[in-house]
Structure formats: structure tokens, C-alpha cells
Design an enzyme around this catalytic site. Structure first.
Site, PDB file in Angstrom:
ATOM      1  CG  HIS A 123      -0.601   0.245   2.501  1.00  0.00           C
ATOM      2  ND1 HIS A 123      -0.328  -0.759   3.403  1.00  0.00           N
ATOM      3  CD2 HIS A 123      -0.393   1.391   3.165  1.00  0.00           C
ATOM      4  CE1 HIS A 123       0.025  -0.222   4.559  1.00  0.00           C
ATOM      5  NE2 HIS A 123      -0.005   1.082   4.449  1.00  0.00           N
ATOM      6  CG  ASP A 248       0.304  -4.069   2.795  1.00  0.00           C
ATOM      7  OD1 ASP A 248       0.868  -3.568   1.806  1.00  0.00           O
ATOM      8  OD2 ASP A 248      -0.536  -3.460   3.478  1.00  0.00           O
ATOM      9  CB  SER A 679       2.735   1.847   6.219  1.00  0.00           C
ATOM     10  OG  SER A 679       1.447   1.679   6.685  1.00  0.00           O
TER      11      SER A 679
HETATM   12  N1  ARG Z   1      -4.727   0.253   7.431  1.00  0.00           N
HETATM   13  C1  ARG Z   1      -3.448   0.324   6.811  1.00  0.00           C
HETATM   14  C2  ARG Z   1      -2.778   1.599   7.158  1.00  0.00           C
HETATM   15  O1  ARG Z   1      -3.344   2.522   7.599  1.00  0.00           O
HETATM   16  C3  ARG Z   1      -3.502   0.362   5.349  1.00  0.00           C
HETATM   17  C4  ARG Z   1      -3.873  -0.880   4.741  1.00  0.00           C
HETATM   18  C5  ARG Z   1      -4.052  -0.703   3.267  1.00  0.00           C
HETATM   19  N2  ARG Z   1      -5.036  -1.669   2.817  1.00  0.00           N
HETATM   20  C6  ARG Z   1      -6.272  -1.378   2.477  1.00  0.00           C
HETATM   21  N3  ARG Z   1      -7.102  -2.345   2.303  1.00  0.00           N
HETATM   22  N4  ARG Z   1      -6.670  -0.141   2.298  1.00  0.00           N
HETATM   23  O2  ARG Z   1      -1.633   1.754   6.872  1.00  0.00           O
END
Ligand code: ARG
Length: 744
Positions: A123, A248, A679
Site C-alpha cells: 500500500h 502487504d 507502514s
Molecule cells: N490500514 C493500513 C494503514 O493505515 C492500510 C492498509 C491498506 N489496505 C487497504 N485495504 N486499504 O496503513
């Protein structure tokens, strides 16, 4: 990305939230004070059990500046860390920090080979991958693996920053008359005539200041990525949730000039050789094992008063949720209708959907966890502490009352600000249109407007390059309705009382908002490159004033200006209250070594691998496995499909060296304290090996930017063995595996 009206000083709302978000401000301790604290810590450990708790209760909580690795080292070692402080952060020889990078200004990553190979999240690479894709050659959908180093794709615009050193400059800044100027001067000097990029980060609301000096690499190339359905497996349904089965990750490479220093893109550039790269351990982690995350967390607000939090969870965040929900629905309809639009909007959509679910989670979490009551209880204790002492009374006795008054009285004005930022500026023509606002004064005063005209002219092709007027029109109509319905009578956009708008009549299937949006889209130069260009060649006040798109922009600016003063005073008062409150909280617990709120500066956090349970659920395992992917698989579903090749590998249990027995581990959780910006951070074991890539938090810890609860707060990482399996067995990119140092 949301477009915000920077010149107006309309602050960027915290709407792009989540592990991919951007940051704000910070705060730790002066050297002198730290020494004192260390002595205190010793003393207290000897004195009472209760105080020991207050020092070591930071087992998982805390985002620590790596230069203070020595202060937390004892606690880390108790949990199983074998690394010494100088293995973590050192400027005289290589250390862990040399392998940790900031990706863009929104994510983290780690260097895993001596050829600048970089792991981050899928992501985090999403935008770059989408930009390198076309409907015909769609790397987002199909994944991508560069067969040779020559096939690695230039990710234009992406940068990677590597910290050279950080330094406490609190004294110089605090003693300066003009602190902002002083900060700029310190940073300027540290840049050594363009060799580095530097900034001074303020922490604890300006009580402390740290210089951060980076090398910023500008030639970054995409090396590999799994298909989206794997890299984002579970999609928005599983996002922010445990148990998780998302792979991811994406792989990039940092390129440098011949001298190993940052350079503009060139075919001649060579892979960057960093002082340290992370070895990878495929031994697997057990419950209770030590873990460290290291990266660039964006923003937390752990020291807020309960009143500030109440305003957020009762008013600001629900407004974000509502507006974002509407924006997402409009985007989704456009994306589903056309593959090109789909690609063009995919990245913005993913990031808004992530923010939407984040704010929703915080609002729900606040209701379920009752943490605001805990905060209120702490505030009662704070008041008691204040009342014990005359000097404290003088300084702090009104603090919380003032905070209560400030937040209670600002709810409405904040709502207007939120609607302006998140709704009024949602259509993308408004970002471009806002630049025209600068022409208002020179045109009406018949002054020279040449430089502004040149600026807009230069930016025009960029705006229109991928502009989608039809979708933008739909977004505009829907935001108009929202603004009209939700804002109080006295705070409406003036265009709603314009002759043009009042003439429109509601029709079935064609609301006045749609008609108005249509009218603007058909007539305004802001929707049309030729018209814009013609105007810019010969700007006239008459054309400017009669352009309906410009009129909309002016009406937004006007509404903003009405609340401008009040918002400014709010910020001013808020800043000073918050500064005092943090100061007081630290004085109240002199035995605690405080960590500053996240602000996109480099931090490490440590904890242990561990599951958790809630009142209704028990997650017995700290990990997930491949059987669960097969159980979740839904052929053809955009979120839960499993590519055939992956399905077959999993069924055949063809895991190579990446699994013991018959089970491939997929994701794992640990108590590390992370937030948006982290992330892509490495999950590191007690010996400094990479064992996972952090990518999310769990639903039960959505409130953790405001309040960290060790019982529930977990970091979700993808197990490095699943990552290597994907690269090797699925992607067939053996050449990348060969670059790594693998410990098994
Ligand atoms: N919740 C994760 C974050 O804030 C992002 C994950 C991205 N995946 C998604 N399905 N939008 O970094």
C-alpha cells in the site's frame, strides 16, 4: 491526495489517516534532563515497587527517538533484545538505523541488500505501481517482477530519505528570540550546501527540538510487487482488522550517483550501497519473542485533554466519516464504469477508504473502550496534584477548565473548517481554481498580475493531464448538497443565494446541485483547458468575475474568511494550553521518561510477539496461516480472490525453505507501538534480523493514536517467510532472494 488551499492557511485536516498518513509536530527531553532522569530511574527502582511500574510500564508503549536507545536499552534487554544501544543508533560506525528509510513522506521501509534493495508495503508502493500501469499492462492487477536489473522501472517522483544523524538542539532554539528563524538557520547550515536535506522537529509542543539530517534519494525503481489481490488481500473489508492474510509488501531499489550520493535519475546511476542492510531470519517467531519496529510514525496525540478528544470523536471524526463515505461512493461509481478511471483513481480511493475506516474505528472504539473515562480519571488525579502545591496552583489550576471551554465553544467553527477542507475542496477543479483566487486583487486594482498568471499557466498542463471532468462534476454536485444540508443557515456558501442558483428548480433525477454542477462544468474555464488558456493569455476582470467556477471558489474563500479569525484564535489558545498541559504532565511524573508524540521523525518501538483477547473474542494465536487463505478464498471476488498460481502452490504446499512442517505462516501480531507513517517498517528480532513487515493495526486499538492500551494495541506484520515465498515461488524472482542474507 486531497488538495488543500495552502495560501489561505486552511490547515490540512487529518483526513488522510492511517499507516499511510502524513505527520505533524513532536517533543522529548533535553540532555541534561535525561541524565537527571536516568538517576531518578535508578533511585526509584530502589525505592518502591509502584515507581518501578511507572518506569517499566512502557514495555510496549512508546515511540522512541533512536538517540535515546541507551535509556530504553535495559527494558529492551529484559524482553530479549541482544542488541546494544550502539548497534541501534551510531554515527561513527554502521548501525541498524542505516538500514531504515522513509519512503516519500508517508511510509517507512528497510534496506535488505548491499545493492540498495528496499522492502516496504504494497500500500506504500501503490501509487507508484498504479502510475506505472496502463489498462493493457496492469502491474497493479497482475503484479510485476523485473527479470533483470535492467527491467526495474523508474518510479518517478518517489523519494527515499535516509537519516544521516539527529541532534538535540533544544537549547539553541529555546534561547533564540525568533525560534522559527533559528530552526531554519540550524537546518540550513546542516544541509552543507545541498549535500543533505535537514529539518528541526519540535517535540512536546515546542519544549524540545531535534535536528534531523537526511540524504534524500531521487532515483527509485520498482523491482517487484505481488498482484493487488494478494498485496491487499481482504481489501477494505479486512483492513484495520486481525486476523489478517495480506501480503502487504512491494520491492524497490535505491539508485545513487557514481559517488554513492543521491542523484537525479540517470541510466548511469548505480544501486546504492548503504552502511547497513538487514539480514533476514526465516527461523520463525514464538509468542513472547522480542520485537522492534523502526520507522517514521506520522502523528499521535497521546497528551490531549479529554475535552479535545471528545470534540474529535463526537464531532470532527463523525463529519469526516460522513463526507468521506459520500466521496467514496461517488468515486466508486465512476471507477466501476471505466477501467481507465479506475486506474486513475485507485490510489486516492484506497487512501480515502483507509482514512474513512480509521475515523469510523476511532469513533466506535471510543464508545466501546471507555478510554475517555480513563482520561477523565487521570485528569482528576492531575487536579489533585495541582492543588497540593501553591506554585502549581498558580500555573495550572485553570488549565483543564480552559481546555473544556475552548473545545466546547469551538465545535461549530471546527465543523465549518472540516466541511471546507474535506467537502468544499473535494472536487479536483477546486485545487486548480484556488490558484485563480490570487488574481482577484491585481485584476480588480488593475495591478500587474503577470507572475501569478505565469504560475497558473505553468501548472495548467499538469492539472488537465489526467483530469476527469465528468467525475469531477459528480463529486461537485454531491459535495454541494452535503454542504447545503449540513451547515447552519448562517454559515452557507454565498453561491447558494446567488441569482444563478436560485433560478434552478428541483427536478426528479436532476437535483439543483446537479444542475448547478453541470452549469459550472459546461461554462467555467476551470473545467476546460482551452478556456483557461484563453483567459490566461488575456486576463480580464470581467471574465474573472463572471466565471461560475471562480465564483464558487470565491464563495468558499469568503466562508472561510468569516471563520478565519476565530479559527486562528482557537489554534493559538490550543497551542499554548497543550504546551502547558504536556509540561505539567511531565512534571507530575518526573520518574517517567516520556516519549514525544509521533511527528514523522525516526522512532523505534519495542515489544513482544503476543496474541490478545477482548470481552467477546479470543485470538489464541499470534499468527495466521495459509489454510485460512484457502478458507477465505472467493473466486472472482475483488478482495478475496486467490490467483491460480498461488492457490496451486498453497494446495501443493510447495513452500520451499519458507515453511517448517506443512504450514506457511502468513501474518503475525506484536505489541509494538506504531501509527500511520510506520507502514513498511521492519519487524526486527532481538538480534537485528528482519522477521516481518509492519502494515497495520488491529480494530481493537483504533484509538491508540489518542491512548495506548497495552491489552489491545497490536501491530500487524506480514511474516517475512510469506514475503520471500511470494518473491521466490510465486514471482520466480530468485535473483532477489540471492541478494539477501538469509538466516535459517
Ligand atoms: N490500514 C493500513 C494503514 O493505515 C492500510 C492498509 C491498506 N489496505 C487497504 N485495504 N486499504 O496503513
Amino acid at each position: 491526495m486531497l488538495k488543500f488551499a495552502k495560501n489561505l492557511e486552511i490547515s490540512k485536516p487529518q483526513v488522510e489517516k492511517g499507516l499511510t498518513s502524513t505527520p505533524k509536530k513532536i517533543k522529548p527531553l533535553q540532555n541534561k534532563k535525561i541524565k537527571m532522569l536516568k538517576i531518578n530511574i535508578l533511585k526509584i527502582v530502589l525505592v518502591s515497587l509502584f515507581s518501578i511500574r511507572s518506569v517499566i510500564s512502557f514495555a510496549d508503549e512508546g515511540m522512541w527517538l533512536p538517540i535515546y536507545a541507551d535509556v530504553i536499552s535495559g527494558n529492551m534487554q529484559k524482553l530479549g533484545c541482544k542488541l546494544k544501544p550502539e548497534d541501534i543508533y551510531n554515527i561513527n560506525h554502521s548501525s541498524l538505523k542505516d538500514a531504515i528509510v522513509q519512503v516519500g513522506d508517508f511510509c517507512s521501509g528497510e534496506i535488505v541488500s548491499d545493492k540498495g534493495l528496499l522492502f516496504t508495503n504494497h500500500h506504500c508502493g501503490f501509487d507508484a505501481i498504479a502510475s506505472l500501469s496502463t489498462p493493457e499492462k496492469n502491474h497493479l492487477v497482475d503484479g510485476f517482477w523485473a527479470t533483470t536489473i535492467k527491467d526495474e522501472l523508474r518510479a518517478e517522483g518517489l523519494t527515499v530519505s535516509i537519516l544521516v544523524y539527529m541532534k538535540d538542539v533544544s537549547k539553541e532554539v529555546n534561547e533564540a528570540e525568533d525560534q522559527e528563524l533559528q530552526k531554519a538557520m540550524i537546518a540550513g547550515e546542516a544541509e552543507e550546501e545541498g549535500k543533505y536535506t535537514a529539518g528541526v522537529f519540535s517535540m512536546f509542543e515546542g519544549a524540545e527540538h531535534y535536528l534531523m539530517v537526511y540524504r534524500v534519494f531521487r532515483d527509485i525503481r520498482l523491482v517487484g510487487t505481488p498482484p493487488e489481490v494478494v498485496g491487499k488481500f481482504g481489501g477494505d473489508t479486512d483492513n484495520w482488522m486481525w486476523p489478517r492474510h495480506t501480503c502487504d509488501f512491494s520491492v524497490f531499489r535505491i539508485y545513487a550517483g557514481k559517488d554513492n550520493e543521491p542523484a537525479d535519475y540517470s541510466a548511469e546511476n548505480i544501486p546504492y550501497k548503504s552502511a547497513h542492510s538487514l539480514p533476514v531470519s526465516i527461523k520463525g517467531m514464538k509468542e513472547g519473542d522480542f520485537t522492534m519496529t523502526f520507522g517514521f510514525p506520522g502523528q499521535t496525540e497521546r497528551y490531549l485533554s479529554s475535552y479535545a478528544i471528545e470534540q474529535n470523536v463526537n464531532s470532527n471524526y463523525p463529519a469526516y466519516v460522513k463526507i468521506l463515505e459520500e466521496r467514496l461512493a461517488v468515486m466508486k461509481a465512476q471507477m466501476d464504469a471505466d477501467p481507465k478511471t479506475n486506474l486513475a483513481m485507485a490510489s486516492d480511493y484506497a487512501s480515502l477508504a483507509n482514512s474513512w475506516k480509521y475515523f469510523k474505528g476511532v469513533v466506535e472504539g471510543a464508545g466501546e473502550t471507555g478510554f475517555i473515562q480513563t482520561k477523565k480519571q487521570q485528569e482528576k488525579e492531575f487536579i489533585k496534584w495541582v492543588e497540593q502545591d501553591e506554585a502549581r496552583k498558580k500555573e495550572y489550576s485553570n488549565l483543564l477548565n480552559e481546555s473544556e471551554a475552548l473545545y466546547t465553544n469551538s465545535t461549530e467553527i471546527k465543523k465549518i473548517e472540516n466541511y471546507i477542507n474535506v467537502a468544499a475542496f473535494a472536487p479536483s477543479f477546486t485545487g486548480f481554481g484556488f490558484k485563480f483566487y490570487g488574481l482577484k486583487e491585481p485584476l480588480s486594482k488593475k495591478e500587474d498580475a503577470k507572475s501569478i498568471v505565469e504560475q497558473i499557466t505553468a501548472e495548467m498542463p499538469h492539472h488537465f493531464k489526467d483530469y476527469l471532468p465528468e467525475s469531477d462534476k459528480k463529486m461537485f454536485a454531491s459535495m454541494l448538497k452535503l454542504m447545503h444540508d449540513d451547515l447552519p443557515e448562517t454559515q452557507q456558501l454565498s453561491i447558494f443565494s446567488s441569482k444563478t442558483f436560485l433560478k434552478l428548480k428541483e427536478k426528479p433525477g436532476n437535483s439543483v446541485y446537479e444542475q448547478y454542477a453541470n452549469l459550472v462544468a459546461t461554462k467555467s474555464m476551470l473545467f476546460n483547458e482551452q478556456k483557461s488558456s484563453a483567459f490566461l493569455k488575456k486576463p480580464s476582470l470581467k471574465k474573472f468575475d463572471s466565471d461560475e467556477g471562480v465564483r464558487y471558489i470565491l464563495s468558499v474563500v469568503e466562508l472561510y474568511q468569516k471563520s478565519n479569525m476565530e479559527l486562528y484564535l482557537f489554534e493559538l489558545q490550543n497551542e499554548s494550553l497543550q504546551k502547558n498541559y504536556i509540561k505539567a504532565q511531565r512534571e507530575m511524573h518526573p520518574d517517567k521518561f516520556y516519549y514525544p508524540d509521533a511527528n514523522s521523525s525516526m522512532r523505534l518501538s519495542y515489544g513482544q510477539v503476543k496474541p490478545y483477547s477482548t470481552r467477546n473474542k479470543e485470538f489464541k494465536n499470534y499468527y495466521t496461516n495459509h489454510y485460512q487463505i484457502l478458507a477465505k478464498e472467493k473466486p472472482g471476488d475483488p478482495e478475496f480472490d486467490v490467483p491460480k498460481k498461488l492457490h496451486d502452490l498453497l494446495v501443493a504446499k510447495d513452500f520451499g525453505q519458507y515453511a517448517k512442517n506443512d504450514t506457511l505462516n502468513i501474518c503475525l501480531i506484536s505489541g509494538n507501538d506504531i501509527t500511520g507513517g510506520n507502514s513498511g517498517s521492519p519487524l526486527i528480532d532481538g538480534e537485528g534480523n528482519l522477521v516481518g513487515i509492519a502494515f497495520d493495526g488491529n480494530w481493537e486499538s483504533m484509538i491508540s493514536d489518542l491512548y495506548y492500551d497495552p491489552a489491545y494495541a497490536r501491530t500487524i506484520s506480514v511474516d517475512i517467510r510469506y514475503v520471500l515465498f511470494m518473491i521466490d515461488k510465486f514471482g520466480g524472482a530468485k535473483r532477489l532472494i540471492d541478494e539477501l542474507v538469509i538466516k535459517n
